[in-house]
Structure formats: structure tokens, C-alpha cells
Motif scaffolding. Structure first.
Motif, PDB file in Angstrom:
ATOM      1  N   PRO A 289       0.812  -1.224   0.000  1.00 57.98           N
ATOM      2  CA  PRO A 289       0.000   0.000   0.000  1.00 57.98           C
ATOM      3  C   PRO A 289       0.842   1.269   0.000  1.00 57.98           C
ATOM      4  O   PRO A 289       0.405   2.314  -0.483  1.00 57.98           O
ATOM      5  CB  PRO A 289      -0.849  -0.108   1.273  1.00 57.98           C
ATOM      6  CG  PRO A 289      -0.359  -1.287   2.020  1.00 57.98           C
ATOM      7  CD  PRO A 289       0.471  -2.117   1.120  1.00 57.98           C
ATOM      8  N   GLU A 290       2.087   1.162   0.476  1.00 56.12           N
ATOM      9  CA  GLU A 290       2.952   2.355   0.503  1.00 56.12           C
ATOM     10  C   GLU A 290       3.322   2.809  -0.910  1.00 56.12           C
ATOM     11  O   GLU A 290       3.776   3.943  -1.098  1.00 56.12           O
ATOM     12  CB  GLU A 290       4.208   2.093   1.341  1.00 56.12           C
ATOM     13  CG  GLU A 290       5.205   1.093   0.769  1.00 56.12           C
ATOM     14  CD  GLU A 290       4.871  -0.367   1.105  1.00 56.12           C
ATOM     15  OE1 GLU A 290       3.725  -0.650   1.496  1.00 56.12           O
ATOM     16  OE2 GLU A 290       5.775  -1.219   0.954  1.00 56.12           O
TER      17      GLU A 290
ATOM     18  N   LEU B 242      -0.769   0.971   9.560  1.00 59.64           N
ATOM     19  CA  LEU B 242       0.156   1.440   8.517  1.00 59.64           C
ATOM     20  C   LEU B 242      -0.520   1.490   7.149  1.00 59.64           C
ATOM     21  O   LEU B 242      -0.358   2.440   6.386  1.00 59.64           O
ATOM     22  CB  LEU B 242       1.361   0.491   8.429  1.00 59.64           C
ATOM     23  CG  LEU B 242       2.552   0.842   9.307  1.00 59.64           C
ATOM     24  CD1 LEU B 242       3.604  -0.261   9.201  1.00 59.64           C
ATOM     25  CD2 LEU B 242       3.158   2.181   8.860  1.00 59.64           C
ATOM     26  N   SER B 243      -1.302   0.456   6.839  1.00 61.21           N
ATOM     27  CA  SER B 243      -1.947   0.460   5.512  1.00 61.21           C
ATOM     28  C   SER B 243      -3.074   1.482   5.449  1.00 61.21           C
ATOM     29  O   SER B 243      -3.291   2.094   4.404  1.00 61.21           O
ATOM     30  CB  SER B 243      -2.453  -0.926   5.095  1.00 61.21           C
ATOM     31  OG  SER B 243      -2.808  -1.639   6.171  1.00 61.21           O
ATOM     32  N   VAL B 244      -3.747   1.701   6.567  1.00 57.94           N
ATOM     33  CA  VAL B 244      -4.780   2.742   6.582  1.00 57.94           C
ATOM     34  C   VAL B 244      -4.135   4.084   6.257  1.00 57.94           C
ATOM     35  O   VAL B 244      -4.634   4.872   5.446  1.00 57.94           O
ATOM     36  CB  VAL B 244      -5.486   2.798   7.961  1.00 57.94           C
ATOM     37  CG1 VAL B 244      -6.387   4.018   8.062  1.00 57.94           C
ATOM     38  CG2 VAL B 244      -6.287   1.520   8.201  1.00 57.94           C
ATOM     39  N   GLU B 245      -2.978   4.348   6.847  1.00 53.23           N
ATOM     40  CA  GLU B 245      -2.236   5.585   6.604  1.00 53.23           C
ATOM     41  C   GLU B 245      -1.936   5.747   5.110  1.00 53.23           C
ATOM     42  O   GLU B 245      -2.072   6.829   4.547  1.00 53.23           O
ATOM     43  CB  GLU B 245      -0.922   5.497   7.400  1.00 53.23           C
ATOM     44  CG  GLU B 245      -0.466   6.684   8.197  1.00 53.23           C
ATOM     45  CD  GLU B 245      -1.510   7.689   8.595  1.00 53.23           C
ATOM     46  OE1 GLU B 245      -1.400   8.802   8.095  1.00 53.23           O
ATOM     47  OE2 GLU B 245      -2.430   7.393   9.397  1.00 53.23           O
TER      48      GLU B 245
ATOM     49  N   LYS C  91      -5.663   6.014   3.025  1.00 51.38           N
ATOM     50  CA  LYS C  91      -6.839   6.815   3.382  1.00 51.38           C
ATOM     51  C   LYS C  91      -7.024   8.060   2.517  1.00 51.38           C
ATOM     52  O   LYS C  91      -8.116   8.615   2.484  1.00 51.38           O
ATOM     53  CB  LYS C  91      -6.831   7.167   4.870  1.00 51.38           C
ATOM     54  CG  LYS C  91      -5.773   8.153   5.283  1.00 51.38           C
ATOM     55  CD  LYS C  91      -5.880   8.396   6.781  1.00 51.38           C
ATOM     56  CE  LYS C  91      -4.890   9.472   7.174  1.00 51.38           C
ATOM     57  NZ  LYS C  91      -4.689   9.593   8.594  1.00 51.38           N
ATOM     58  N   SER C  92      -5.967   8.477   1.779  1.00 51.63           N
ATOM     59  CA  SER C  92      -6.155   9.627   0.894  1.00 51.63           C
ATOM     60  C   SER C  92      -6.908   9.225  -0.378  1.00 51.63           C
ATOM     61  O   SER C  92      -7.379  10.074  -1.130  1.00 51.63           O
ATOM     62  CB  SER C  92      -4.809  10.233   0.526  1.00 51.63           C
ATOM     63  OG  SER C  92      -4.063   9.273  -0.174  1.00 51.63           O
ATOM     64  N   LYS C  93      -7.004   7.930  -0.628  1.00 54.03           N
ATOM     65  CA  LYS C  93      -7.732   7.459  -1.810  1.00 54.03           C
ATOM     66  C   LYS C  93      -9.237   7.565  -1.561  1.00 54.03           C
ATOM     67  O   LYS C  93      -9.707   7.363  -0.440  1.00 54.03           O
ATOM     68  CB  LYS C  93      -7.377   5.996  -2.100  1.00 54.03           C
ATOM     69  CG  LYS C  93      -5.968   5.824  -2.602  1.00 54.03           C
ATOM     70  CD  LYS C  93      -5.885   6.205  -4.061  1.00 54.03           C
ATOM     71  CE  LYS C  93      -4.464   6.494  -4.476  1.00 54.03           C
ATOM     72  NZ  LYS C  93      -4.375   7.105  -5.797  1.00 54.03           N
ATOM     73  N   GLU C  94      -9.944   7.843  -2.631  1.00 55.82           N
ATOM     74  CA  GLU C  94     -11.392   7.988  -2.490  1.00 55.82           C
ATOM     75  C   GLU C  94     -12.037   6.664  -2.072  1.00 55.82           C
ATOM     76  O   GLU C  94     -12.906   6.618  -1.206  1.00 55.82           O
ATOM     77  CB  GLU C  94     -11.955   8.453  -3.833  1.00 55.82           C
ATOM     78  CG  GLU C  94     -13.347   9.017  -3.738  1.00 55.82           C
ATOM     79  CD  GLU C  94     -13.867   9.356  -5.121  1.00 55.82           C
ATOM     80  OE1 GLU C  94     -15.092   9.369  -5.267  1.00 55.82           O
ATOM     81  OE2 GLU C  94     -13.066   9.580  -6.034  1.00 55.82           O
ATOM     82  N   ILE C  95     -11.558   5.598  -2.692  1.00 55.94           N
ATOM     83  CA  ILE C  95     -12.170   4.299  -2.423  1.00 55.94           C
ATOM     84  C   ILE C  95     -11.070   3.311  -2.061  1.00 55.94           C
ATOM     85  O   ILE C  95     -10.104   3.154  -2.798  1.00 55.94           O
ATOM     86  CB  ILE C  95     -12.884   3.746  -3.679  1.00 55.94           C
ATOM     87  CG1 ILE C  95     -13.747   4.823  -4.314  1.00 55.94           C
ATOM     88  CG2 ILE C  95     -13.741   2.549  -3.328  1.00 55.94           C
ATOM     89  CD1 ILE C  95     -13.991   4.565  -5.765  1.00 55.94           C
TER      90      ILE C  95
ATOM     91  N   LYS D 299     -12.986  -3.760  12.471  1.00 61.33           N
ATOM     92  CA  LYS D 299     -13.144  -2.553  13.297  1.00 61.33           C
ATOM     93  C   LYS D 299     -12.964  -1.300  12.429  1.00 61.33           C
ATOM     94  O   LYS D 299     -13.773  -0.370  12.470  1.00 61.33           O
ATOM     95  CB  LYS D 299     -12.092  -2.572  14.424  1.00 61.33           C
ATOM     96  CG  LYS D 299     -12.413  -1.691  15.583  1.00 61.33           C
ATOM     97  CD  LYS D 299     -11.477  -2.009  16.747  1.00 61.33           C
ATOM     98  CE  LYS D 299     -10.636  -0.796  17.055  1.00 61.33           C
ATOM     99  NZ  LYS D 299      -9.542  -1.077  17.994  1.00 61.33           N
ATOM    100  N   ILE D 300     -11.896  -1.291  11.633  1.00 62.85           N
ATOM    101  CA  ILE D 300     -11.640  -0.134  10.755  1.00 62.85           C
ATOM    102  C   ILE D 300     -12.773   0.012   9.740  1.00 62.85           C
ATOM    103  O   ILE D 300     -13.210   1.126   9.425  1.00 62.85           O
ATOM    104  CB  ILE D 300     -10.300  -0.296   9.996  1.00 62.85           C
ATOM    105  CG1 ILE D 300      -9.134  -0.469  10.970  1.00 62.85           C
ATOM    106  CG2 ILE D 300     -10.059   0.889   9.053  1.00 62.85           C
ATOM    107  CD1 ILE D 300      -8.717   0.759  11.720  1.00 62.85           C
TER     108      ILE D 300
END
Ligand code: ZN
Length: 418
Positions: free
Chosen positions: A150-151, A183-186, A189-193, A214-215
């Protein structure tokens, strides 16, 4: 400025195909008021053609004569909604042809791990970009793509609509489940989907699954996973034996989940589940009792490569599962063509109608991605994502569509040709 596109056939996926029709596009949407038409004529045409902007060719000629908008005649071709690949790993586009069909799933995991060890982050970037280009070439305009990196997503320009899923594994570090998810949420999260995809029950801990759920509740994101892909996976969970069990227990994986019924407790969110190839009767009972119906992605060619048990299509459909098609990765497939996927499916399920098969790469995945009101159909108000493919015969046009086996050379994506 409007654009109107005429074709020999319009496959709307919203009713029977329309012969000799035209589609009006305004901006990035399919429009319901064709250009150059008087209000009364437009109303009359809408009454005659309930799909709205998909109208008879007379209007096209009228618009052409008035020169009141961009008009395009794609000729003896069929217009279809852009195709949707519901499950893919573009990370591994560069592994095409590298791993011959394995004797067991565990052998394949060993082989792909050996190949992955040779790749750098830069190799993965190239691989993902090449995968996007190939998917688009084969008429895919929306993709559900799992990435183990994801990074890297911030460095990628997606040429088609993309639902990014972070593929998560904590088999060697179960105490880090929360950190891995955070870390992957970080990164995403800037992506729309976006969404999260704990890889599978044999590589992701129960805690990792819980963290993802949970997320998902907090962010209203998507969840995907691999489930019941191989016979080894099934024997690992049911009998604590088999090559996968051997492999995993030799790799420091805690085996205390073994014996758990695979579908238990995965009821709370609408998961997009890849595979469900190897189910026991008790799993079908669970599916029957489950209030929530799953979105299931089947990859017919990858399925054949692994020689899995026959995919239980009719049983899953009867249980209310929303069955979609995907290519999975090129570590177990030869290309990213959904047309080839449809043909492989049809070979195994010859009784399924061509229309239903087309639904599995249009309407059904649009539903799985919660965009059933915007993607997967040619319909007023929907996204202007269209592809054109040759259409020589007037009978069995949908059959001919599935038989199409070349790259698509005319695409409209988000209202733009290219
Ligand atoms: Zn997969």
C-alpha cells in the motif's frame, strides 16, 4: 458539450440489447436528453426507448445533420458497459509464465515466495503499471486490486477506476496485527475508495481480521479476503493435515485456528470473498443460515491452473451469493482479459446464459463495489464507461461478445475517449 455515439448494437445490461442505437454522453455521465433533439422529440424517444438516452439511429442522423454536438459512429460494433474485474493482484503482473501449474497449493506458495524474493519495490511499481495498462487494453474500466504494498499506491496514477485493497498478512508477527492495519490505513486513506484484505485464514490471524472489521465499521470501507481456495486449506482447517498444514506449521504459524468452521463469525460485514472453491456440506449449511449474503469472486482460469474441485456455481447462486468474475494474478493466469475469463466460465457452465455471464463482469461486481447505481450498465445517470467490440452477426450477439478474443481498441472512460 454532448457526445453521441452510434453503434450497430447497444448491450445496455438494463434490458435486451438495442439494435442500431446511440448513446448520449454529457460530461462524464450517460445523458437522458440527446443533443439537438427538441424537447418533444426527446420525450417521444424516451417513451419509445425506456432506457432513455439509448435511442434509435434516426436521432443520430438528426444530430449529425444539425452538427450540434460531437457525433461518433463506431460502425459495425457493439457498445458495452466497461468491464469490472472484481479481484486482481497487479503486483504480480511480472510473474506471468514464471510458475508452471504446481502439484500442490503449498508448492505454488513456495514458488511465488521464491519469485517475490527477487523483486524490488521498483519492480513492483513497473509490474502494477503494466497490469493497469493491460487490464485497460482488454476492456476493463474498473478494477478491485489487492496490493501487498500500500505504501506504493501514492506513486501510481491509475488509468482506470480502482478500488485499492491493502492485502495484509501477519503470519510471522501476530502481535503486530494492529500496527500492520494502521500502517496500511495511513497509506490508503487519501484514496477515495479503498479497503482492507486480510489475505486468508492461514496467513492472517483472527486478531488481524478483527482489526480490519473494526476499521471497516469506522471508515465504511470495503473488506475482501481469500477463502476455501484449495483442498490443502480445507484439510488444514478440518483435519489439521496436508501440505499446506505442513508448510504453515513449518513457518512459525500458530495453528490453533485449525478445525474452526471457516465461515463462522464473518457475518458482520459484506465481505468480497475470492474463491470458495472447496466447501464442505457444513459450509453450505452455514451459508444457508447466514443472514448476510456474500459477494463471491470466481477466477475460472486460475481455478483451472490449480486444478481445484469444480466451482459450486449453481449452489452458491441458489444460496443468494452475488457471483462475480476476476482474473486473480498473473502468477496463476496468462493475461488480464475478462473476455477470456467469461469463455472459461462458459466452458464449465454451458447452461448459463451469455447475459448472466456478462452480468458477472458488469452488474454483479458493480453491486459488490456498492456502485450498482453508477457502474455496470449503459443507463442515464450512470458513469460514461463504455467499450466497443466488433459485432458481425445480428443473432446471438451476446454469444459473439463473449467470444471476442482481442484487445479492445475503443474505450470511453469517465466520458473521455481513449
Ligand atoms: Zn487473489
Amino acid at each position: 458539450m454532448k457526445m453521441i455515439v452510434r453503434a450497430r448494437l447497444i448491450v445496455t445490461m438494463n434490458g435486451p440489447p438495442i439494435k442500431n442505437g446511440a448513446v448520449a454522453i454529457e460530461g462524464n455521465r450517460i445523458d437522458d436528453s440527446p443533443p439537438g433533439s427538441s424537447p418533444s422529440r426527446a420525450a417521444r424517444l424516451r417513451r419509445a426507448a425506456p432506457v432513455g438516452s439509448v435511442v434509435d439511429v434516426g436521432l443520430f442522423n438528426e444530430v449529425k445533420a444539425r452538427n450540434s454536438g460531437e457525433v461518433i459512429d463506431v460502425g459495425e460494433q457493439a457498445l458495452l458497459p466497461g468491464l469490472i474485474n472484481a479481484h486482481c493482484h497487479l503486483d504480480y503482473t511480472c510473474l506471468r509464465g514464471k510458475i508452471p501449474p504446481p502439484k500442490s497449493f503449498a508448492d505454488w506458495i513456495r514458488a511465488i515466495n521464491a519469485e517475490k524474493a527477487k523483486l524490488s519495490k521498483q519492480d513492483y511499481l513497473v509490474s502494477i503499471n503494466e497490469g493497469f495498462a493491460e487490464a485497460k487494453r482488454f476492456g476493463t474500466t474498473t478494477i478491485g486490486n489487492l496490493t501487498a504494498f500500500p505504501e506504493l499506491v501514492a506513486k501510481i496514477y491509475e488509468p482506470i477506476r480502482t478500488w485499492w485493497f491493502a492485502e495484509l498478512i501477519d503470519v510471522r508477527e501476530p502481535n503486530r496485527a494492529k500496527d500492520i492495519v494502521d500502517l496500511s490505513v495511513e497509506s490508503l486513506k487519501s484514496k477515495e475508495i479503498w479497503g482492507l484484505a486480510p489475505h486468508a485464514l492461514f496467513t492472517a490471524s483472527a486478531n488481524l481480521y478483527r482489526q480490519c472489521e473494526k476499521i471497516a465499521r469506522r471508515e465504511n470501507i470495503f473488506l475482501a479476503t481469500h477463502l476455501a481456495e484449495s483442498r490443502e486449506e480445507m484439510s488444514m482447517f478440518r483435519e489439521a493435515s496436508g501440505p499446506l498444514y505442513e508448510f504453515m506449521s513449518g513457518n512459525g504459524s500458530p495453528m490453533d485456528d485449525c478445525g474452526a468452521a471457516i465461515l463462522q463469525q464473518r457475518d458482520a460485514r459484506p465481505w468480497i470473498i475470492a474463491h470458495l472453491n472447496e466447501l464442505a456440506e457444513s459450509d453450505f449449511d452455514l451459508l444457508e443460515r447466514s443472514r448476510r449474503k456474500f459477494h463471491v469472486v470466481h477466477s475460472p482460469r486460475s481455478h483451472k491452473y490449480f486444478a481445484h474441485s469444480p466451482f459450486p456455481f449453481e449452489r452458491l447462486r441458489a444460496l443468494g451469493c452475488n457471483v462475480c468474475l476476476g482474473t486473480d494474478s498473473l502468477a496463476s493466469n496468462e493475461d488480464l482479459s475478462l473476455f477470456a475469463e467469461m469463455r472459461a466460465f462458459q466452458k464449465n457452465e454451458p447452461r448459463t446464459s451469455p447475459e448472466e455471464i456478462l452480468s458477472m463482469v458488469t452488474v454483479n461486481p458493480a453491486r459488490a463495489l456498492r456502485r450498482e447505481d453508477a457502474l455496470g450498465k449503459i443507463r442515464p445517470g450512470f458513469c460514461a464507461d463504455l467499450i466497443a467490440i466488433p459485432c458481425a452477426r445480428s443473432t446471438n450477439a451476446l454469444e459473439e461478445t463473449i467470444a471476442f478474443d482481442r484487445p479492445v481498441d475503443w474505450t470511453v472512460l469517465d466520458g473521455k475517449i481513449g
